[in-house]
Design an enzyme around this catalytic site. Structure first.
Site, PDB file in Angstrom:
ATOM      1  N   CYS A  23      27.818  62.441  73.940  1.00  0.00           N
ATOM      2  CA  CYS A  23      27.641  63.312  75.115  1.00  0.00           C
ATOM      3  C   CYS A  23      27.108  62.530  76.304  1.00  0.00           C
ATOM      4  O   CYS A  23      27.401  62.840  77.449  1.00  0.00           O
ATOM      5  CB  CYS A  23      26.704  64.452  74.761  1.00  0.00           C
ATOM      6  SG  CYS A  23      25.193  63.882  73.991  1.00  0.00           S
ATOM      7  N   GLU A  44      34.756  65.418  81.476  1.00  0.00           N
ATOM      8  CA  GLU A  44      34.294  64.681  80.306  1.00  0.00           C
ATOM      9  C   GLU A  44      35.515  64.285  79.472  1.00  0.00           C
ATOM     10  O   GLU A  44      36.296  65.142  79.075  1.00  0.00           O
ATOM     11  CB  GLU A  44      33.370  65.596  79.489  1.00  0.00           C
ATOM     12  CG  GLU A  44      32.723  64.889  78.329  1.00  0.00           C
ATOM     13  CD  GLU A  44      31.871  65.815  77.468  1.00  0.00           C
ATOM     14  OE1 GLU A  44      32.279  66.964  77.236  1.00  0.00           O
ATOM     15  OE2 GLU A  44      30.800  65.379  77.029  1.00  0.00           O
ATOM     16  N   GLU A  73      22.730  72.416  74.478  1.00  0.00           N
ATOM     17  CA  GLU A  73      22.912  70.986  74.793  1.00  0.00           C
ATOM     18  C   GLU A  73      24.405  70.790  74.974  1.00  0.00           C
ATOM     19  O   GLU A  73      25.154  70.817  74.003  1.00  0.00           O
ATOM     20  CB  GLU A  73      22.417  70.106  73.643  1.00  0.00           C
ATOM     21  CG  GLU A  73      20.921  70.171  73.390  1.00  0.00           C
ATOM     22  CD  GLU A  73      20.105  69.501  74.478  1.00  0.00           C
ATOM     23  OE1 GLU A  73      20.667  68.729  75.271  1.00  0.00           O
ATOM     24  OE2 GLU A  73      18.898  69.771  74.537  1.00  0.00           O
ATOM     25  N   LYS A 123      25.197  76.169  61.140  1.00  0.00           N
ATOM     26  CA  LYS A 123      26.664  76.097  61.081  1.00  0.00           C
ATOM     27  C   LYS A 123      27.122  74.790  61.723  1.00  0.00           C
ATOM     28  O   LYS A 123      27.136  74.657  62.944  1.00  0.00           O
ATOM     29  CB  LYS A 123      27.299  77.259  61.842  1.00  0.00           C
ATOM     30  CG  LYS A 123      28.805  77.283  61.603  1.00  0.00           C
ATOM     31  CD  LYS A 123      29.592  77.858  62.747  1.00  0.00           C
ATOM     32  CE  LYS A 123      30.104  76.857  63.723  1.00  0.00           C
ATOM     33  NZ  LYS A 123      31.063  75.884  63.225  1.00  0.00           N
TER      34      LYS A 123
END
Ligand code: NAD
Length: 489
Positions: free
Chosen positions: A282, A383, A248, A174
């Site tokens: 990331c 972040e 992750e 997905k």
């Protein structure tokens, strides 16, 4: 206009509820595709097909040669369609064609790397009494639910699909419903091959499809790349049948520059660390930490370079930085920049949409530099996931280490110094899954990728990236069984 479908049990099909989602170009908000928007029901159909293919199909018992051959053939098809895939990736994500072409090369390399590993797999024969054969065997885990984010749609998918199929599992993938196009094209390549039906399934759709994969008891492993919020909910959902999980997650990655570093190189790489793919990486080096003695010079040098960064449509050859991927992300980044300024950071450059008619539509941002940031500010902790550098000052090695490690995240960090002792000390003491010294961003399929702490669970790539998709079995065969008279004689 592109129209995509789901791929379930070896057949292209529309979602049961016939849902579609218009995919917008991040560069000008024009419609580029109508993508199938699956639901939980479609996810359940795909899981059933993958379960059936795993339990009753031939794939799980295929030989390592057959599986290695499949991965090599996929790599060949990626190479064949590399330009089409790169263009689709740039169109959908906004990243530059150079970046997307690099991704496609890396994706083919990933499949070839895992093909080599799979081909060299062998179990072990253990020391045991002479009438016993004791073997350690690696077996596939079963049905794998793979959930990917929008920043590296096909690259993240490849890191999961190659080892999952290589180990003999069946998969339901997905992708993010913002960026399904390259995973859809990849599935067209899979459809060219003679994989048994149900081994590979694609269900495009939103969070509910991912949630179904995480919750469903017929899924044996869920591998997720994305944000911490979804990661936490997947982790909880996975407890239902104690499925294996691999996560992750995000990062807040310090790029630490000591005063003895080669400044020209460190400035150059600091820009690439933070603005590559408009910072939507990331492992982006968005948390720049600079030693006191060079702080002002370093910030000044960055400030001189920022107006020269060529912002533009990722499809144009001269573009160095494209737009961010979505309206939501655009808003979030602007909000964080504003927050930083209100916390006391100094806006050196950017923090807004670039001027000009061409940038009036689309999710454009100037490369942004916030200086005088301190570790207690929210922007030094959260972040940002956009083209924003926050520049902090430190006064000693000890302080740099303490500040850098004082984060819930632990994905990647970098250190710039000419002092090898210091480089070694720092790279041992930093609590991050990857620590670069005098470089930023390189990774290899041969080396593990993943995070400490809230940056994830498990590792992708390298041998461990294959092992995560296998179960270990101890097989014990008694060649000379005889009565022992243990009970009730
Ligand atoms: P996201 O968490 O919003 O979504 C990721 C995927 O999960 C999408 O496919 C989404 O539809 C799905 N999803 C969302 N909520 C879900 C739920 N509750 N259950 C199941 N599935 C769900 O992340 P994103 O915004 O697409 O990606 C950006 C994030 O990904 C950033 O935090 C970035 O750091 C992280 N990321 C990490 C790595 C890494 O290697 N560690 C690599 C790339 C991106």
């Amino acid at each position: 206009m592109i129209h995509t479908e789901l791929y379930i049990d070896g057949k292209w099909q529309a979602p049961l509820a016939n849902g579609t989602r218009t995919i917008l170009s991040p560069a000008d908000e024009s419609a580029i595709a109508e993508a199938a928007e699956g639901t939980r029901e479609d996810a359940r159909r795909a899981i059933a097909a993958a379960r059936q293919a795993f339990d009753h199909g031939p794939w799980r018992n295929s030989t390592i040669r057959e599986r290695a051959r499949l991965l090599n053939r996929i790599a060949d098809l990626i190479d064949r369609d590399a330009e089409t895939l790169a263009r689709l990736e740039s169109l959908n994500t906004g990243k530059t064609l150079t970046e997307s072409r690099t991704d496609m090369g890396d994706i083919a390399a990933t499949f070839r790397y895992f093909a080599g590993l799979v081909a060299s797999e062998s179990g072990a024969v253990n020391e045991a009494p002479h009438h016993v054969i004791s073997r350690t065997l690696r077996e596939p885990v079963g049905v794998c639910g793979l959930i990917t984010p929008w920043n590296y749609p096909l690259l993240q998918a490849a890191w999961k699909i190659a080892p999952a199929l290589g180990a003999g599992n069946t998969v339901v993938i997905k992708p993010s419903n913002l960026t399904p196009l390259t995973t859809w094209h990849f599935t067209r390549l899979i459809a060219e091959l003679d994989l048994p039906p149900g081994v590979f399934n694609l269900v495009t759709g939103g969070a509910e499809v991912g949630a179904e994969l995480a919750e469903h008891h017929d899924v044996d492993l869920v591998s997720f790349t994305g944000g911490a919020y979804a990661g936490e909910s997947i982790m909880k959902a996975a407890t239902g049948n104690f499925k294996r999980i691999a996560l992750e997650l995000g990062g807040k990655n310090p790029n630490i520059v000591f005063a003895d570093a080669d400044l020209d190189t460190a400035v150059d790489y600091a820009l690439n660390a933070a603005y590559f793919h408009a910072g939507q990486v990331c492992s982006a080096g968005s948390r720049l930490m600079i030693e006191d003695g060079i702080y002002d010079t370093f910030v000044e040098r960055l400030a001189q370079r920022l107006p020269r960064i060529v912002i533009g449509n990722g499809m144009h050859a001269e573009t160095q930085m494209g737009p961010v991927q979505s309206a939501q992300q655009h808003q979030k980044i602007l909000g964080l920049v504003e927050l930083g300024i209100s916390e006391g950071a100094r806006l050196v450059h950017g923090g807004k949409r670039p001027p000009g008619e061409v940038f009036a539509k689309g999710y454009w941002l100037e490369p942004t530099l916030l200086a005088d940031v301190t570790a207690d500010m929210k922007i030094a902790k959260e972040e940002i996931f956009g083209p924003v550098i926050t520049a902090e000052r430190f006064r000693s090695e000890e302080e740099a280490l303490r500040l850098a490690n004082d984060t819930p995240y632990g994905l990647a960090a970098a250190v710039w110094t000419r002092d090898l002792d210091k480089a070694n000390r720092m790279s041992r003491a930093l609590r991050f899954g990857t620590v670069w010294v005098n470089d930023y961003h390189p990774y290899f399929p041969e080396a593990p990728w993943g995070g400490y702490k809230a940056s994830g669970i498990g590792r992708e790539l390298a041998r461990i990236g294959l092992d995560e998709y296998t179960e270990l079995k101890h097989s014990y065969i008694n060649l000379a069984p005889k009565p022992m008279g243990w009970f009730g004689v």
